[in-house]
Write an enzyme that holds these catalytic residues in place. Structure first.
Site: not given
Length: 395
Positions: A352, A382, A384
């Site tokens: 990632h 998703c 942060g």
């Protein structure tokens, strides 16, 4: 004004390197330039001067990214100096945000040919020093790492919002009753599928190794891992009662990805058959500490805008920031067939690299649709601080 169809002609990415690994000696602007050049070289009928703009995602930007890594990539890749470049930042969703913004420009007629992608070198992310409040401080000053997570946090932010990303994954596990064994089994499956995909040559069409670096495939894939090996790892964020470990989380990584987007005129100039067409996208927000569930509403909204349902999907690339986070999202989509999710492995195995992941996911969906010959695909992440991003592709 008519809205134009936007086609993905091609998508490439580097193998994903581990933190401090094979790509750690490569600057992020060089990684970005590599995929840009590879993308252009793979469409020799297209005059590089016809590229109207280059959009790149980059979650950091504080170091060798040099603020506008997109423009740096254009110049380092040897494209004409007339080709502009803009860098966008939606943290983990930056690469997908670049694809969405480039697609929007093409759809509205502001561009006919665009390159979109993302890059991150978490290995080379610098430390930063906050300027002192007054001149000539006598005491020691603190360096902050820009690799991942919160830094120099505004004290006005509520404490429950600013928890570590891994603690946020623990909160999702708490909310959905996701056990350690379930997370480890999900991680094991990610490694298994990624290893099998590489062994079958499924990544051969999209991965472009970096010259001079001995890295032919994604560096973090663990072919030989097992439930027993994963069970030995200690919780990383809650020493007592924790379920999130290094083994069921995505690692820190280096890498880059890029896609070539065109309208009908641009498609004719490439002389190529497109991989897929961009249908629609959606972005949503959620409580920052529950960032892992950000894709839940974004995916539903994107499907609704596209006039599609989960039953229409051929493939679904969901970024695996944490196994707990991915499983939490899947729990809120009970109608989704889990067998179509991340068929070639996910970020727990592949990696990632923050700013690149969204572009990697979009490119992977496009290649999978091309291999299938037809269908509808979806990519989602998703983000942060509590956001979700989703993109629907068709062929």
């Amino acid at each position: 004004m008519s809205i134009r169809d936007v086609y993905i002609v091609d998508a490439v990415r580097t193998p994903i390197g581990k933190f401090g690994g094979a790509l750690a000696q490569v600057r992020p602007d060089d990684l970005a330039a590599h995929v840009v050049k590879a993308l252009v070289d793979r469409s020799p009928a297209l005059d590089p001067a016809r590229v109207d703009d280059v959009y790149f995602g980059d979650a950091n930007g504080a170091g060798e990214d040099n603020r506008d890594v997109a423009r740096m990539a254009v110049l380092l890749a040897g494209l004409p100096v007339t080709v502009p470049g803009v860098t966008v930042n939606r943290l983990c969703g930056s690469g997908m945000e670049a694809v969405i913004q480039a697609a929007r420009a093409v759809a509205l007629g502001d561009a006919s040919v665009a390159i979109a992608g993302g890059v991150e070198s978490m290995s080379r992310a610098p430390w930063v020093l906050q300027k002192p409040e007054r001149a000539f401080p006598a005491g020691h000053q603190q360096l902050h790492s820009t690799t991942l997570g919160w830094r120099m946090t505004n004290p006005r932010m509520p404490a429950e919002w600013t928890v570590a990303l891994g603690e946020g994954a623990e909160l999702v596990a708490d909310k959905h009753g996701i056990t350690r064994d379930q997370q480890d089994a999900f991680a094991l499956d990610s490694h298994r599928k990624a290893a099998e995909a590489w062994a079958k040559g499924l990544y051969d069409d999209e991965v472009v190794p970096y010259a001079g670096v001995d890295l032919a495939r994604d560096e973090c894939i663990r072919d030989a891992t097992s439930m027993e090996a994963l069970a030995k790892l200690k919780p990383s964020f809650r020493p007592t009662g924790g379920t999130v470990t290094a083994g069921n989380s995505s690692p820190l990584n280096d890498g880059a990805a890029a896609l070539l987007l065109v309208d009908e005129e641009g498609l004719r100039e490439t002389g190529r058959e497109p991989l897929a067409r961009i249908r629609t996208s959606a972005v949503t927000g959620i409580e920052p500490q529950l960032f892992g569930l950000g894709p839940v509403a974004a995916v539903r909204r994107a499907l609704e805008k596209a006039g599609r349902s989960f039953a229409d999907l051929t493939t679904f690339e969901l970024n695996e920031a944490f196994a707990a986070q991915a499983l939490g999202c899947l729990a809120e989509w009970p109608e989704l067939d889990r067998e179509i999710v991340n068929p070639r492995g996910g970020a727990i195995a592949i990696g990632h690299p923050l700013g690149a992941s969204g572009a990697r996911l979009a490119g992977s969906v496009a290649h999978q649709l091309a291999a299938a010959g037809s269908g509808t695909g979806l990519a989602a992440l998703c983000i942060g601080v509590g956001q979700g991003l989703a993109l629907v592709l068709e062929r």
